[in-house]
Design a protein around this motif. Structure first.
Motif, PDB file in Angstrom:
ATOM      1  N   TRP A 147       0.386  -0.728  -0.368  1.00  0.00           N
ATOM      2  CA  TRP A 147       0.251  -0.259   0.305  1.00  0.00           C
ATOM      3  C   TRP A 147       0.976   1.587   0.412  1.00  0.00           C
ATOM      4  N   ALA A 148       0.514   2.447  -1.004  1.00  0.00           N
ATOM      5  CA  ALA A 148       1.324   3.237  -1.073  1.00  0.00           C
ATOM      6  C   ALA A 148       1.343   4.657  -0.180  1.00  0.00           C
ATOM      7  N   GLU A 149      -0.335   4.201   0.819  1.00  0.00           N
ATOM      8  CA  GLU A 149       0.141   5.709   2.174  1.00  0.00           C
ATOM      9  C   GLU A 149       1.638   5.787   2.892  1.00  0.00           C
ATOM     10  N   MET A 150       1.659   6.794   2.432  1.00  0.00           N
ATOM     11  CA  MET A 150       3.343   7.511   3.826  1.00  0.00           C
ATOM     12  C   MET A 150       3.070   7.666   4.989  1.00  0.00           C
ATOM     13  N   LEU A 151       1.674   8.113   5.487  1.00  0.00           N
ATOM     14  CA  LEU A 151       1.155   9.065   6.831  1.00  0.00           C
ATOM     15  C   LEU A 151       0.918   7.733   7.365  1.00  0.00           C
ATOM     16  N   VAL A 183       1.013  13.384  -4.039  1.00  0.00           N
ATOM     17  CA  VAL A 183       0.282  13.517  -4.207  1.00  0.00           C
ATOM     18  C   VAL A 183      -0.292  13.720  -2.371  1.00  0.00           C
ATOM     19  N   VAL A 184      -1.204  14.987  -1.888  1.00  0.00           N
ATOM     20  CA  VAL A 184      -1.744  15.034  -0.808  1.00  0.00           C
ATOM     21  C   VAL A 184      -3.405  15.221  -0.282  1.00  0.00           C
ATOM     22  N   ARG A 185      -3.923  14.352   0.203  1.00  0.00           N
ATOM     23  CA  ARG A 185      -5.509  14.618   0.376  1.00  0.00           C
ATOM     24  C   ARG A 185      -5.425  14.952   1.340  1.00  0.00           C
ATOM     25  N   ALA A 186      -6.723  15.988   2.033  1.00  0.00           N
ATOM     26  CA  ALA A 186      -6.768  16.542   3.288  1.00  0.00           C
ATOM     27  C   ALA A 186      -8.375  16.154   3.650  1.00  0.00           C
ATOM     28  N   CYS A 242      -8.579  13.638   8.884  1.00  0.00           N
ATOM     29  CA  CYS A 242      -7.696  12.440   7.813  1.00  0.00           C
ATOM     30  C   CYS A 242      -6.902  13.250   6.783  1.00  0.00           C
ATOM     31  N   LEU A 243      -6.546  13.132   6.541  1.00  0.00           N
ATOM     32  CA  LEU A 243      -4.690  12.681   5.474  1.00  0.00           C
ATOM     33  C   LEU A 243      -4.475  12.114   4.701  1.00  0.00           C
ATOM     34  N   SER A 244      -3.927  11.912   4.194  1.00  0.00           N
ATOM     35  CA  SER A 244      -3.028  10.952   3.060  1.00  0.00           C
ATOM     36  C   SER A 244      -2.552  11.408   2.576  1.00  0.00           C
ATOM     37  N   MET A 245      -1.149  10.705   1.907  1.00  0.00           N
ATOM     38  CA  MET A 245      -0.214  10.915   0.955  1.00  0.00           C
ATOM     39  C   MET A 245       0.779   9.762   0.887  1.00  0.00           C
ATOM     40  N   MET A 246       0.492   9.914  -0.950  1.00  0.00           N
ATOM     41  CA  MET A 246       1.212   9.161  -2.010  1.00  0.00           C
ATOM     42  C   MET A 246       1.990   9.310  -3.142  1.00  0.00           C
TER      43      MET A 246
END
Length: 843
Positions: free
Chosen positions: A260-264, A332-335, A401-405
């Motif tokens: 899985w590519a999630e980094m956070l 790519v960051v999603r917040a 929620c946050l995400s960085m990939m």
């Protein structure tokens, strides 16, 4: 020089003056000035005279032992081992011991400081209740005695004759008597030292013995050539491609931090808070802000991170010292954010202190939860970058929620990892556990990903983020071209939950759970064929652990419920190695065997942390022999007790290195082990129809990753060889070659397996050379098949048996591919520590 060759090289066990005298007597003694009296632990003494040594070893709580895990406390009188072949002899007399003394003394050959063979008088009432003490034993470190001779061993002349890799042991009682052979040791590592040893063990009275007339005489022998015969007209059974399967579990960095590519970490803000009110794994960033968890205004995990910002001050949260490695690429960051009375935007950045690698502004955040996406274009590398989300006060910011990939992720999965997996063509991949599955509830892992609740996973005491659930797993399987194999929760789970899972995967959109799958974006059934009913339910470490009878009855309930949904599915019941855990296999096969299509078996080999590398090599290389014996014995038990033919699913196997689950940087040695397992499975192809390496990524993984790199271990390379090149129709192979001793018994240095294509036009021969030092010649004889002169050859090898592919040096162990004109009238040379696959086409 002729006289020197005829001369017995007398090793005077004495001081420097006697050594000098011996050196003058023969030039061959010059190297023997390294004669040493070594006492790793203070206590033993040695009284030297011109031709003898009197060794005294006092009593000690655990003795002065020489055994496994780096224990090398026994005193030795040693010299560097000569090159080539030789005879080592001495007269050993026991002078002082009691019936309660525990010892093994005599001649020693050392392959490492903590790996030796000892030949001489043995007495061990502390560990062997019956014995005619003292007896004459030959024993190797960490191995069962290779020879036990019940003779009076108080006064003997002993001799070890080294010829190539054989150390033949002889004794006689008195000058001029006939030498009697009493055993041999077959080695693969060159000897480092030879001499005399005084080993004691357990808490017994001390001993004294003498060694007289220690001699080393040169000898010679001829190298032998191995022979490998392949009968292309034979039928050795059909090899199921499913033996090259893999396993992924929600454990460590196998999925999260691997596939899985999630980094956070903790992107959904679950768990506790620190003294400042910042949720676990995150850090306060900036000035004068007030932090708290908000359990009223939240998006996902029953809480969000609330930040009250001071006027004119920039603050927020970040990741520091989290091993957040970045490289030049787009991220790519999603917040998911909301705010109150915040006049400006929110900045997302990758940085190191004040140095900004990349940043992006979300210009306006609404008062209701909304998702925002930004891109960060990084031009530099940093193995431990910082990540921050900040805003300028006054106002209040909520982060739900946050995400960085990496921007090149494939539907949430790492592109580089998927590409590596595709190259080994896994036929099936087992998921989600493992121990984890006995507390896993699959419905937690479906639906909108950001809204899935994290759960505390009790098998491994870690958060399960539920980002990678059934739909992601099936998509993973489709992307890498593999068949899914789902293991259901038979621990704390119930049959109706498992049946719903089958319906979600295989039901039409007209069924309740097929309709739910369609609502989640997947209208077509997944048609998952393979299903396991629980994991290791025999073990008290398993949530919902049961005894054999209770598990068998529960598994029938599961089988009936699951097959009522889809009668075509294939079921795997829980089994054990041999018939351990209270005759588990006998009981389960008798009660529930007719409901299964396979019975599972697991095996892990864990070497000791402090063993020398040579002994570790033997312990790991012999694991394939242990597996072959174990699987055959297990199949015998199942065949005797099951009402129908029930093949084995060897669905967890691997080496468990002592430096941890997430640090398995395997050596070439381990690639040879994996190839040996494949050959075992080839030979047992009528009894073992499935096998799954545990695991595919990071956790004991064939593939190792950092956030920026992918390393293909030698175990991966072995899969690459066999899954791409080997055929399914096994041929009978016979080999004559040298053997060597291991803790599991004797093994052939060369291990061969062969198969032929369906149309008979292509023959594949795989040969493992387990010798860690030497190439081996072998005559190749193939009957019933006329190969072309030119063969395609692929060789897995590296600079040494201990070579490792690692971050920064990922290509120490490689596969060399070449075309070779094979002259079958001449022996073929198989390189040391290698796997060779020859693909031959018919004329």
């Amino acid at each position: 020089m002729d006289s020197a060759l005829r001369l017995s090289l007398l090793l005077c066990v004495c001081g420097v003056a006697s050594l000098a005298a011996a050196a003058r007597a023969s030039e061959q003694l010059l190297d023997m000035q390294k004669l040493q009296w070594l006492t790793p632990v203070e206590g033993p003494t040695c009284e030297l005279s011109e031709r003898s040594a009197l060794v005294r070893v006092p009593q000690a709580p655990d003795g002065y032992n020489h055994w496994v895990d780096g224990v090398a406390h026994a005193p030795t009188l040693q010299i560097e081992a000569p090159d080539g072949d030789w005879d080592l002899s001495a007269k050993i007399d026991l002078i002082d011991f009691t019936p309660n003394s525990n010892f093994h003394v005599g001649l020693v050959v050392g392959f490492a400081d903590a790996y030796v063979i000892i030949f001489g008088p043995f007495q061990g009432p502390a560990v062997w209740k019956e014995g005619k003490w003292p007896e004459l034993w030959l024993e190797g470190t960490g191995m069962p005695a290779m020879s036990r001779l019940k003779i009076d061993a108080r006064a003997l002349e002993l001799q070890i004759r080294k010829r190539q890799n054989e150390y033949a042991c002889y004794y006689r009682k008195g000058e001029g008597a006939k030498w009697e052979r009493c055993g041999e040791y077959l080695g693969v590592f060159p000897p480092r030292f030879i001499g005399v040893i005084g080993k004691t063990f357990s808490n017994g009275p001390g001993i004294a013995f003498s060694a007289r007339d220690l001699r080393v005489e040169p000898a010679s022998s001829e190298h032998s050539t191995a022979r490998i015969w392949v009968d292309a007209k034979s039928s050795g059974g059909r090899i199921d491609r499913n033996i090259y399967g893999h396993f992924i579990e929600h454990l460590g960095r196998c999925i999260y931090g691997g596939i899985w590519a999630e980094m956070l970490y903790n992107r959904k803000f679950t768990g506790g808070v620190d003294s400042q009110g910042v949720i676990e794994s995150w850090s306060a960033f900036g000035e004068d802000a007030k932090y708290s968890r908000d359990n009223i205004e939240f998006y996902t995990s029953c809480q969000s991170q609330r930040i009250e910002l001071a006027p004119g001050k920039e603050a927020g949260i970040g990741k520091r010292d989290a091993n957040l490695a970045i490289k030049p690429q787009r991220y790519v960051v999603r917040a998911v954010l909301k705010q109150k009375e915040l006049s400006g935007g929110v900045t997302v950045a990758l940085r190191q202190g004040k140095h900004i690698y990349a940043s992006a502004l979300i210009p306006e955040v609404g008062e209701d939860w909304s998702e925002y996406t930004v891109q960060l274009d990084v031009l530099e590398s940093d193995p431990n970058a910082e990540f921050s989300v900040t805003a300028v006060g006054p106002g209040t910011l909520w982060i739900g929620c946050l995400s960085m990939m990496p921007a090149d992720n494939v539907e949430g999965m790492r592109r580089d990892v998927l590409e590596a997996i595709k190259r080994i063509k896994p036929p099936l991949v087992r998921w989600p556990g493992g121990n984890m599955v006995s507390g896993y509830h699959w419905e937690d892992g479906i639906g909108p990903r950001d809204k899935r609740m994290p759960r505390w996973e009790r098998a491994w005491n870690a958060w399960e983020w539920n980002d990678f659930g059934t739909d992601e797993y099936i998509r993973f399987c489709r992307l890498v071209g593999t068949e899914p194999y789902i293991c259901v929760n038979a621990g704390e789970g119930q049959a109706d939950e498992a049946a719903r899972w089958v319906e979600y995967c295989n039901g039409s959109p007209d069924t309740p759970y097929g309709r739910l799958r369609a609502l989640n974006g997947h209208p077509e059934p997944y048609n998952v064929k393979y299903w396991g009913i629980g994991n290791e339910m025999y073990g008290d470490w398993q949530l919902g652990h049961l005894d054999a009878t209770k598990y068998a009855l529960k598994s029938i309930e599961f089988a009936c419920a699951m097959k009522a949904v889809d009668p075509s599915i294939v079921l795997v019941g829980v089994g054990v190695d041999n018939d351990s855990f209270g005759n588990w296999n006998s009981t389960v096969a008798q009660i529930a065997g007719s409901y299964y299509d396979y019975l599972s078996v697991h095996y892990y080999k864990g070497p000791r942390a402090k063993d020398p590398k040579e002994l570790t090599y033997l312990n790991l290389i012999c694991a394939s022999l242990e597996i072959e014996k174990m699987l055959a014995a297990t199949a015998d038990v199942v065949e005797h007790n099951s009402p129908k033919k029930l093949p084995l699913a060897f669905d967890e196997w691997n080496i468990w290195l002592p430096h941890g689950l997430d640090s398995s940087m395997y050596a070439l040695r381990d690639g040879l082990f994996a190839a040996g397992v494949f050959h075992t499975l080839h030979r047992l192809c009528d009894r073992v129809k499935m096998a799954n390496l545990a695991q595919l990524v990071n956790v004991l993984g064939a593939i190792q990753t950092s956030m920026t790199e992918v390393v293909e271990t030698p175990i991966y390379k072995a899969f690459e060889l066999y899954s791409n090149l080997f055929e399914a129709n096994r041929l009978e192979v016979n080999a004559e070659c040298n053997l060597f001793d291991t803790p599991a018994g004797r093994m052939p240095v060369l291990d061969a397996s062969a198969a032929i294509s369906e149309d008979g036009t292509k023959l594949v021969l795989a040969v493992i050379n387990r010798d860690p030092v030497s190439d081996h010649l072998a005559e190749l004889k193939i009957s019933g098949f006329k190969p072309r002169a030119c063969a395609q050859v692929a060789v897995l090898n590296g600079p040494s048996a201990f070579a490792v592919n690692n971050f920064g040096k990922p290509e120490q162990v490689t596969i060399e591919r070449k075309s070779v004109d094979v002259d079958f009238s001449k022996p073929y040379s198989f390189p040391a520590h290698s796997v060779t696959i020859m693909v031959m086409k018919a004329q």
